[in-house]
Scaffold this motif. Structure first.
Motif, PDB file in Angstrom:
ATOM      1  N   GLU A 194       0.791  -4.369  -5.064  1.00 13.67           N
ATOM      2  CA  GLU A 194       1.048  -3.440  -3.968  1.00 13.67           C
ATOM      3  C   GLU A 194      -0.143  -2.948  -3.170  1.00 13.67           C
ATOM      4  OE1 GLU A 194       3.393  -0.326  -5.761  1.00 13.67           O
ATOM      5  OE2 GLU A 194       5.229  -1.429  -5.351  1.00 13.67           O
ATOM      6  N   ASP A 195      -1.292  -2.662  -3.771  1.00 11.90           N
ATOM      7  CA  ASP A 195      -2.327  -1.932  -3.036  1.00 11.90           C
ATOM      8  C   ASP A 195      -3.578  -2.767  -2.822  1.00 11.90           C
ATOM      9  OD1 ASP A 195      -4.189   0.002  -2.119  1.00 11.90           O
ATOM     10  OD2 ASP A 195      -2.966   1.565  -3.017  1.00 11.90           O
ATOM     11  N   ASP A 196      -3.915  -3.018  -1.535  1.00 10.26           N
ATOM     12  CA  ASP A 196      -5.159  -3.730  -1.246  1.00 10.26           C
ATOM     13  C   ASP A 196      -6.224  -2.820  -0.645  1.00 10.26           C
ATOM     14  OD1 ASP A 196      -4.369  -3.344   1.401  1.00 10.26           O
ATOM     15  OD2 ASP A 196      -3.822  -5.437   1.737  1.00 10.26           O
ATOM     16  N   GLY A 197      -5.910  -1.538  -0.480  1.00  8.52           N
ATOM     17  CA  GLY A 197      -6.881  -0.564  -0.003  1.00  8.52           C
ATOM     18  C   GLY A 197      -7.108  -0.555   1.494  1.00  8.52           C
ATOM     19  N   ASN A 198      -6.390  -1.372   2.236  1.00  4.64           N
ATOM     20  CA  ASN A 198      -6.582  -1.426   3.698  1.00  4.64           C
ATOM     21  C   ASN A 198      -5.745  -0.342   4.387  1.00  4.64           C
ATOM     22  OD1 ASN A 198      -8.395  -3.719   4.248  1.00  4.64           O
ATOM     23  ND2 ASN A 198      -6.802  -4.905   3.210  1.00  4.64           N
ATOM     24  N   TYR A 199      -6.022   0.909   4.064  1.00  8.87           N
ATOM     25  CA  TYR A 199      -5.190   2.000   4.565  1.00  8.87           C
ATOM     26  C   TYR A 199      -5.344   2.198   6.071  1.00  8.87           C
ATOM     27  CZ  TYR A 199      -5.425   2.956  -0.449  1.00  8.87           C
ATOM     28  OH  TYR A 199      -5.389   2.831  -1.815  1.00  8.87           O
ATOM     29  N   TYR A 243      11.490   3.102   8.040  1.00  6.57           N
ATOM     30  CA  TYR A 243      10.356   2.189   8.102  1.00  6.57           C
ATOM     31  C   TYR A 243       9.599   2.180   6.779  1.00  6.57           C
ATOM     32  CZ  TYR A 243       5.917   0.115   9.540  1.00  6.57           C
ATOM     33  OH  TYR A 243       4.800  -0.682   9.632  1.00  6.57           O
ATOM     34  N   VAL A 244       9.311   3.362   6.267  1.00  9.62           N
ATOM     35  CA  VAL A 244       8.533   3.470   5.029  1.00  9.62           C
ATOM     36  C   VAL A 244       9.334   2.974   3.825  1.00  9.62           C
ATOM     37  CG1 VAL A 244       7.524   5.128   3.412  1.00  9.62           C
ATOM     38  CG2 VAL A 244       7.059   5.326   5.861  1.00  9.62           C
ATOM     39  N   GLN A 245      10.612   3.344   3.759  1.00 11.24           N
ATOM     40  CA  GLN A 245      11.414   3.035   2.583  1.00 11.24           C
ATOM     41  C   GLN A 245      11.929   1.599   2.548  1.00 11.24           C
ATOM     42  OE1 GLN A 245      11.703   5.181   0.121  1.00 11.24           O
ATOM     43  NE2 GLN A 245      10.684   6.841   1.224  1.00 11.24           N
ATOM     44  N   SER A 246      12.204   1.018   3.730  1.00 13.89           N
ATOM     45  CA  SER A 246      12.879  -0.277   3.754  1.00 13.89           C
ATOM     46  C   SER A 246      12.094  -1.391   4.435  1.00 13.89           C
ATOM     47  CB  SER A 246      14.246  -0.127   4.444  1.00 13.89           C
ATOM     48  OG  SER A 246      15.073   0.767   3.725  1.00 13.89           O
ATOM     49  N   ILE A 247      11.506  -1.088   5.596  1.00  9.80           N
ATOM     50  CA  ILE A 247      10.878  -2.155   6.364  1.00  9.80           C
ATOM     51  C   ILE A 247       9.562  -2.607   5.739  1.00  9.80           C
ATOM     52  CG2 ILE A 247       9.957  -2.820   8.604  1.00  9.80           C
ATOM     53  CD1 ILE A 247      11.812  -0.786   9.891  1.00  9.80           C
ATOM     54  N   VAL A 248       8.687  -1.667   5.427  1.00 15.61           N
ATOM     55  CA  VAL A 248       7.357  -2.037   4.919  1.00 15.61           C
ATOM     56  C   VAL A 248       7.441  -2.856   3.633  1.00 15.61           C
ATOM     57  CG1 VAL A 248       5.146  -1.171   4.079  1.00 15.61           C
ATOM     58  CG2 VAL A 248       6.211  -0.108   6.066  1.00 15.61           C
ATOM     59  N   PRO A 249       8.217  -2.441   2.617  1.00 16.40           N
ATOM     60  CA  PRO A 249       8.280  -3.264   1.399  1.00 16.40           C
ATOM     61  C   PRO A 249       8.788  -4.682   1.671  1.00 16.40           C
ATOM     62  CG  PRO A 249       9.211  -1.083   1.003  1.00 16.40           C
ATOM     63  CD  PRO A 249       9.001  -1.189   2.482  1.00 16.40           C
ATOM     64  N   ARG A 250       9.705  -4.816   2.634  1.00 13.99           N
ATOM     65  CA  ARG A 250      10.302  -6.134   2.908  1.00 13.99           C
ATOM     66  C   ARG A 250       9.296  -7.053   3.605  1.00 13.99           C
ATOM     67  NH1 ARG A 250      15.656  -8.145   4.130  1.00 13.99           N
ATOM     68  NH2 ARG A 250      15.397 -10.394   4.431  1.00 13.99           N
ATOM     69  N   ASN A 285       0.817  -1.222   0.000  1.00 16.26           N
ATOM     70  CA  ASN A 285       0.000   0.000   0.000  1.00 16.26           C
ATOM     71  C   ASN A 285       0.851   1.274   0.000  1.00 16.26           C
ATOM     72  OD1 ASN A 285      -2.282  -1.639   0.129  1.00 16.26           O
ATOM     73  ND2 ASN A 285      -2.425  -1.512   2.354  1.00 16.26           N
ATOM     74  N   PRO A 286       1.726   1.433  -0.986  1.00 12.72           N
ATOM     75  CA  PRO A 286       2.645   2.586  -0.993  1.00 12.72           C
ATOM     76  C   PRO A 286       1.935   3.934  -1.064  1.00 12.72           C
ATOM     77  CG  PRO A 286       2.694   1.460  -3.112  1.00 12.72           C
ATOM     78  CD  PRO A 286       1.922   0.577  -2.182  1.00 12.72           C
ATOM     79  N   ARG A 287       0.714   3.937  -1.567  1.00 13.98           N
ATOM     80  CA  ARG A 287      -0.033   5.199  -1.657  1.00 13.98           C
ATOM     81  C   ARG A 287      -0.198   5.838  -0.288  1.00 13.98           C
ATOM     82  NH1 ARG A 287      -6.281   6.041  -2.426  1.00 13.98           N
ATOM     83  NH2 ARG A 287      -6.331   8.226  -3.097  1.00 13.98           N
TER      84      ARG A 287
END
Length: 304
Positions: A161-166, A129-136, A47-49
């Motif tokens: 990437e995006d399932d909408g569960n923001y 966290y945003v750049q490295s941890i979440v994608p991993r 969910n990179p958005r």
């Protein structure tokens, strides 16, 4: 009647808050909190958005120009600030403190534990966290999502990437970030404890601004090695799924978390950043003190 151990993180129940045994117990428990929170975040796609600024018109309409996660942090921390969370010496907000309201409750009289300082590395924690941890850690959920989308005829960039569960993802993001922040900033407690134990060993290096020498005084490679070994064992256990009868399913493909990713997070980021905080704290430990006060500290004998 057997005695009941006091909750070690409750600073109002007595005990020495700078006891290294007490600090170590808190850090060990935070390992569990971080691993379990990462497991929960791994249930959702990347969910990179949610991490890009200006992506949500709904936020623009209310005058907020940051990302969905930044808004979520600010809204949550606004409430927490009113409940005086950030008056505790081990709590640090990700939102600029100037943008947070004062507490509604009267401050609790915490004992003076840490030397006055303004060290807060949450901006670095959030970025990593945003750049490295979440994608991993979301890779497995993201791949599962893409397979589901392809089965529905959605291909190309839209399948990933995006399932909408923001909301659900941000809720867990908040838990992970707060736990990592507490763990990293607890380095101040470690530094203060070791400084009080033997101030004469630290003072010359503080005065000469020798970061390497200060880091050597607080670093114990054998402790770090044991930490990483313990962390891997925990992550391997917590990542398992279990049968209804409680038997572990040792299926690597179905693990709930990337174990190597958890260990690497600690080894390459949390531990090094904690050391930076420890050294930064020591470098301000003598600020505002007179020569006489510093000399008096330097003359103290090391605690046995």
């Amino acid at each position: 009647m057997s005695s009941v151990p006091l909750p070690i993180q409750n600073l109002t129940l007595g005990g020495d808050p700078l006891s290294l045994d007490r600090i170590r117990s808190i850090l060990v428990r935070l390992e569990d909190t971080i691993i379990f929170s990462l497991i929960e975040r791994a249930q959702f796609a990347h969910n990179p958005r949610a991490y890009r600024r200006g992506e949500f018109q709904e936020l623009k309409d209310i005058g907020f120009t940051g990302s969905w996660l930044e808004w979520f942090l600010k809204e949550t921390e606004t409430f927490h600030a009113k409940a005086r969370r950030y008056t505790s010496p081990d709590e640090y907000p990700f939102t600029d403190p100037a943008e947070l309201p004062p507490p509604i409750l009267k401050p609790r009289p915490h004992p003076p534990i840490l030397y006055p300082n303004k060290i807060n590395v949450n901006a670095s924690i959030l970025s990593f966290y945003v750049q490295s941890i979440v994608p991993r850690i979301t890779r497995q959920a993201t791949l599962a999502l893409s397979a589901l989308k392809r089965a529905s005829g959605i291909t190309g960039d839209d399948e990933f990437e995006d399932d909408g569960n923001y909301g659900s993802a941000a809720f867990v993001d908040l838990e992970v970030l707060q736990a990592i922040s507490k763990r990293v900033h607890y380095g101040k407690f470690v530094s203060e404890s070791k400084f009080r134990d033997d101030p004469a060993a630290f003072i010359p290096h503080i005065q000469s601004r020798n970061r390497d020498a200060l880091a050597a005084l607080i670093t114990k490679p054998e402790v770090e090695k044991k930490l990483l070994q313990r962390l891997r064992k925990k992550a391997n256990l917590y990542a398992l799924n279990f049968t209804p009868d409680g038997e572990p399913l040792d299926d690597t493909a179905q693990r709930k978390i990337d174990v190597d990713g958890v260990v690497e997070l600690y080894e390459h980021y949390i531990i090094p950043l904690t050391k930076e905080v420890e050294v930064d704290y020591l470098l301000v430990r003598l600020d505002g003190m007179s020569k006489e006060e510093i000399d008096a500290l330097a003359s103290k004998q090391k605690k046995q």
